[in-house]
Design a protein around this motif. Structure first.
Motif, mmCIF file in Angstrom:
data_model
loop_
_atom_site.group_PDB
_atom_site.id
_atom_site.type_symbol
_atom_site.label_atom_id
_atom_site.label_comp_id
_atom_site.label_asym_id
_atom_site.label_seq_id
_atom_site.Cartn_x
_atom_site.Cartn_y
_atom_site.Cartn_z
ATOM 1 N N ALA A 52 -11.402 -19.985 72.354
ATOM 2 C CA ALA A 52 -10.789 -22.008 71.692
ATOM 3 C C ALA A 52 -9.806 -21.533 72.667
ATOM 4 O O ALA A 52 -9.222 -23.263 73.488
ATOM 5 N N LEU A 53 -9.559 -20.919 72.925
ATOM 6 C CA LEU A 53 -7.694 -21.385 74.321
ATOM 7 C C LEU A 53 -8.138 -20.933 75.421
ATOM 8 O O LEU A 53 -7.497 -22.091 75.637
ATOM 9 N N GLN A 54 -8.552 -20.442 75.540
ATOM 10 C CA GLN A 54 -9.383 -20.058 77.665
ATOM 11 C C GLN A 54 -9.447 -21.938 77.372
ATOM 12 O O GLN A 54 -9.973 -22.364 78.140
ATOM 13 N N SER A 55 -10.805 -22.781 76.201
ATOM 14 C CA SER A 55 -11.441 -23.555 76.525
ATOM 15 C C SER A 55 -10.075 -24.459 76.635
ATOM 16 O O SER A 55 -10.729 -25.462 78.012
ATOM 17 N N TYR A 59 -9.555 -27.363 79.818
ATOM 18 C CA TYR A 59 -10.315 -28.776 79.868
ATOM 19 C C TYR A 59 -8.358 -29.351 79.832
ATOM 20 O O TYR A 59 -9.103 -30.693 80.512
ATOM 21 N N TYR A 60 -7.875 -29.386 79.069
ATOM 22 C CA TYR A 60 -6.203 -30.238 79.103
ATOM 23 C C TYR A 60 -5.554 -30.372 79.409
ATOM 24 O O TYR A 60 -4.839 -30.611 80.137
ATOM 25 N N VAL A 61 -5.215 -28.895 80.241
ATOM 26 C CA VAL A 61 -3.718 -29.013 81.339
ATOM 27 C C VAL A 61 -4.069 -28.204 82.346
ATOM 28 O O VAL A 61 -3.936 -29.343 83.148
ATOM 29 N N HIS A 62 -4.637 -27.927 83.282
ATOM 30 C CA HIS A 62 -5.718 -28.183 84.030
ATOM 31 C C HIS A 62 -6.244 -26.419 85.011
ATOM 32 O O HIS A 62 -5.918 -25.148 83.601
ATOM 33 N N PRO A 63 -7.316 -26.482 85.067
ATOM 34 C CA PRO A 63 -8.025 -25.492 85.781
ATOM 35 C C PRO A 63 -7.605 -24.422 86.143
ATOM 36 O O PRO A 63 -7.865 -23.044 86.308
ATOM 37 N N ARG A 64 -6.331 -24.946 87.613
ATOM 38 C CA ARG A 64 -6.022 -23.990 88.451
ATOM 39 C C ARG A 64 -4.838 -23.207 87.383
ATOM 40 O O ARG A 64 -4.870 -21.607 87.757
ATOM 41 N N PHE A 65 -4.454 -23.885 86.311
ATOM 42 C CA PHE A 65 -3.340 -22.826 85.964
ATOM 43 C C PHE A 65 -3.766 -21.954 84.641
ATOM 44 O O PHE A 65 -3.653 -20.481 84.493
ATOM 45 N N TYR A 66 -5.390 -22.202 84.123
ATOM 46 C CA TYR A 66 -6.118 -21.053 83.410
ATOM 47 C C TYR A 66 -6.213 -19.939 84.501
ATOM 48 O O TYR A 66 -6.515 -18.413 84.008
#
Length: 105
Positions: A52-55, A59-66
């Protein structure tokens, strides 16, 4: 607020000590240094919250941050992550002693 920060720091420090103890027991049993990554430890404890945290981060912050920050953090040893978290929480919740001393009016 400071009480909650210091209590959270204490809990993070306790988790870091437990994770370090588990890693040291596994290291002695394997006759090699074993350091459990944060991602594996989180996966063992609560896989649903990790997904849940990964998704939500992607989705909300930025894919590159992930891809850069979150995945790098999940590869670090669990005891180290919790030690740094405990230190940061303690630093934020720290109360400076008064400059004049405790017996001033």
């Amino acid at each position: 607020m400071r009480f909650l920060l210091r209590l959270s720091s204490l809990v993070a420090l306790a988790v870091a000590v437990i994770a370090g103890t588990i890693d040291s027991i596994q290291s002695v049993a394997a006759s090699a240094v074993v350091m459990t990554p944060m991602g594996d430890a989180w996966q063992d404890v609560s896989p649903a919250s990790l997904v849940a945290l990964q998704s939500s981060i992607a989705y909300y912050v930025h894919p590159r941050f992930y891809t850069f920050i979150f995945q790098w953090l999940m590869l670090q040893p669990a005891f180290g992550v919790f030690l740094v978290l405990a230190l940061l929480l303690w630093m934020v919740g720290y109360k400076k002693p008064p400059v004049a001393g405790r017996f001033t009016a």
